[in-house]
Design a protein around this motif. Structure first.
Motif, PDB file in Angstrom:
ATOM      1  N   LEU A 115       0.862  -1.146  -0.089  1.00  0.00           N
ATOM      2  CA  LEU A 115      -0.034  -0.027   0.034  1.00  0.00           C
ATOM      3  C   LEU A 115       0.789   1.187   0.064  1.00  0.00           C
ATOM      4  CD1 LEU A 115      -2.796  -0.773   2.756  1.00  0.00           C
ATOM      5  CD2 LEU A 115      -3.078  -0.634   0.126  1.00  0.00           C
ATOM      6  N   GLY A 116       2.149   1.391   0.735  1.00  0.00           N
ATOM      7  CA  GLY A 116       2.902   2.307   0.682  1.00  0.00           C
ATOM      8  C   GLY A 116       3.335   2.976  -0.668  1.00  0.00           C
ATOM      9  N   ARG A 117       3.462   2.109  -1.819  1.00  0.00           N
ATOM     10  CA  ARG A 117       3.629   2.754  -2.959  1.00  0.00           C
ATOM     11  C   ARG A 117       2.461   3.576  -3.428  1.00  0.00           C
ATOM     12  NH1 ARG A 117       4.528  -3.024  -4.427  1.00  0.00           N
ATOM     13  NH2 ARG A 117       6.398  -3.549  -3.402  1.00  0.00           N
ATOM     14  N   ILE A 118       1.188   3.136  -2.912  1.00  0.00           N
ATOM     15  CA  ILE A 118      -0.046   4.011  -3.635  1.00  0.00           C
ATOM     16  C   ILE A 118      -0.214   4.793  -2.674  1.00  0.00           C
ATOM     17  CG2 ILE A 118      -2.458   3.415  -4.261  1.00  0.00           C
ATOM     18  CD1 ILE A 118      -1.668   0.351  -4.182  1.00  0.00           C
ATOM     19  N   GLU A 119      -0.435   4.888  -1.554  1.00  0.00           N
ATOM     20  CA  GLU A 119      -1.063   5.661  -0.190  1.00  0.00           C
ATOM     21  C   GLU A 119      -0.075   6.501   0.367  1.00  0.00           C
ATOM     22  OE1 GLU A 119      -3.452   7.764   0.901  1.00  0.00           O
ATOM     23  OE2 GLU A 119      -4.967   5.756   0.324  1.00  0.00           O
TER      24      GLU A 119
END
Length: 157
Positions: A115-119
């Motif tokens: 998720l860190g890549r997106i959010e």
């Protein structure tokens, strides 16, 4: 009691762990009802083909190791399958506390990386992580504590 049906039921139970409810439903498919079904189930228990405690242990351990389910979701499923409180309690002993915490941490770390890549919003990221872990059946307090610990580790590294 029909020996052929007993034999079929025994091989049904030998294939994988079953609950009494699952066996009863299978017997109904074979048009075995009432007292005869009860007799067959009692015989399967006495022959050790059927054990709800063993089912609970296998189920709880398997769902935790293979699907990363939390204790709440596992207990809920065991309740839904009609197991006794005693069997459920015994089944939950298959999940050691250290492995449980470590499993949640690993699960959240992987999800955080994905998720860190997106959010980019930290607050939204934490919410998504929490929702994910709660959906897997982990306890709210443990989930938030683990998320905070992961954040501290990131901060310190």
């Amino acid at each position: 009691m029909d020996r052929l049906i007993l034999q079929k039921a025994a091989s049904y139970c030998a294939y994988q762990e079953r609950t009494q409810d699952e066996v009863r439903k299978r017997l109904q498919k074979w048009e075995v009802w009432g007292d005869e079904a009860d007799e067959i189930i009692a015989e399967l228990i006495s022959m050790n083909y059927l054990s709800e405690e063993r089912f609970a242990k296998t189920y709880a351990g398997g769902k935790f190791r293979m699907k990363n389910w939390g204790k709440m979701k596992i207990k809920q499923e065991l309740h839904r399958r009609g197991l006794s409180e005693y069997s459920i309690k015994e089944g939950m002993k298959e999940i050691p506390d250290e492995s449980y915490s470590a499993g949640l941490k690993e699960l959240l770390a992987k999800k955080k990386e994905a998720l860190g890549r997106i959010e980019t919003d930290k607050f939204k990221l934490k919410q998504k992580l929490a929702r994910f872990a709660l959906g897997k059946g982990y306890e709210s307090e443990l989930v938030w504590k683990t998320i905070e610990n992961l954040e501290q580790e990131d901060f310190n590294s």
